[in-house]
Write an enzyme that holds these catalytic residues in place. Structure first.
Site: not given
Length: 304
Positions: A48, A132, A167, A194, A219, A245
């Protein structure tokens, strides 16, 4: 029976026993899945997001199911670097798997701080989450501006002892521009995609379902977009790609590999089926036997 084929892949000089890892934020840092998944089977565990100080994350509700996926606006809640290093790295070191640490920050200095601190830790790769919001630039994500992508990549690369994976955010007009900017900044590898920004409204209550209004869609619904972006990025840069993804099945994983990904990450599917990664690892091996493929690397980017 002796294995007659090779499933090992190399990302930035780090050898993974197979091309399957987990997507950051969907697997904790491994411990919460340890009872369901033999972590020794995974090519790598991606943790995480870790920041230099604890992050509280967003207000609740912050997760919603959608057709073919889910929205999350968790806001990268995490206990911060100190807890992560005392608790999570020693846990993961018990297993025969590579450790990829996902790093988040609100400023370039935040990222550099975490990367410097991780320099002497037993981790193999750093995955820099540039989705972010950049607080110094009015909240636009680092990953939505090619100049910001290149400059943060350079700053992180200067400070990093481990190889750096950038990423990338899919919330851009042209993913190849971002991929090239990361490569120009010195990235050793890329992770994509992402989540895609989405929204859900409760029509009975006539309100947003997420407290944050918007969230990241993940998903199966986003998988075809991931395949397209991985293919485009793989044909625009020379560095390896970890594709992700909407990977829920062996076919999904193989699509990304054939499109040009050297490895794949399983995310949302873990919530639905904690054993998804293991099924995909077994499925890739079955596929290789069925198609007479002796080395997984033969399949990477095979579809042009």
């Amino acid at each position: 029976m002796e294995q007659k084929f090779n499933t090992k892949v190399t990302i930035a000089g780090v050898e993974l026993k197979n091309p399957v890892t987990v997507a950051s934020g969907t697997f904790g840092s491994g411990a919460e899945y340890g009872d369901f998944v033999d972590l020794n089977r995974l090519g790598a565990v991606t943790t995480k997001g870790v920041a230099n100080v604890p992050w509280e994350g967003n207000a609740t509700p912050r997760v919603a199911e959608t057709y073919g996926g889910m929205l999350n606006a968790v806001g990268l809640q995490n206990p911060g670097y100190d807890v992560f290093c005392k608790r999570d790295i020693p846990f993961l070191q018990q297993f025969d798997t590579k450790i990829i640490v996902n790093v988040c920050g609100r400023t370039t200095e935040d990222y550099v701080d975490v990367v410097e601190k991780l320099g002497d830790e037993a981790v193999d790769l750093l995955e820099i989450n540039i989705s972010c919001p950049n607080v110094k630039e009015g909240g636009i994500a680092f990953g939505q501006d090619p100049k910001a992508v290149e400059s943060i990549t350079k700053a992180v690369k200067r400070a990093a002892k481990q190889p750096v994976i950038m990423k990338l955010s899919p919330n851009v007009t042209d993913i190849t521009v971002m991929a090239k900017a990361a490569e120009a900044g010195g990235a050793d590898a890329l992770s994509l995609i992402n989540t895609i920004t989405g929204m859900k409204i409760d029509v009975e209550r006539q309100q947003f379902i997420l407290a944050n209004k918007t969230g990241g869609l993940s998903g199966p619904a986003i998988h075809p977009i991931a395949v397209r972006m991985v293919y485009q990025a793989a044909n625009a840069v020379r560095i390896p790609i970890i594709g992700m993804g909407g990977v829920a099945t062996t076919e999904d994983a193989l699509e990304l590999i054939l499109a040009g990904a050297s490895a794949v990450a399983v995310g949302t599917a873990n919530f639905n089926d904690p054993a998804a990664t293991i099924k995909i690892i077994d499925g890739i091996e079955d596929y290789m036997v069925r198609h007479g493929v002796s080395d997984i690397n033969e399949l990477i980017g095979m579809v042009k």
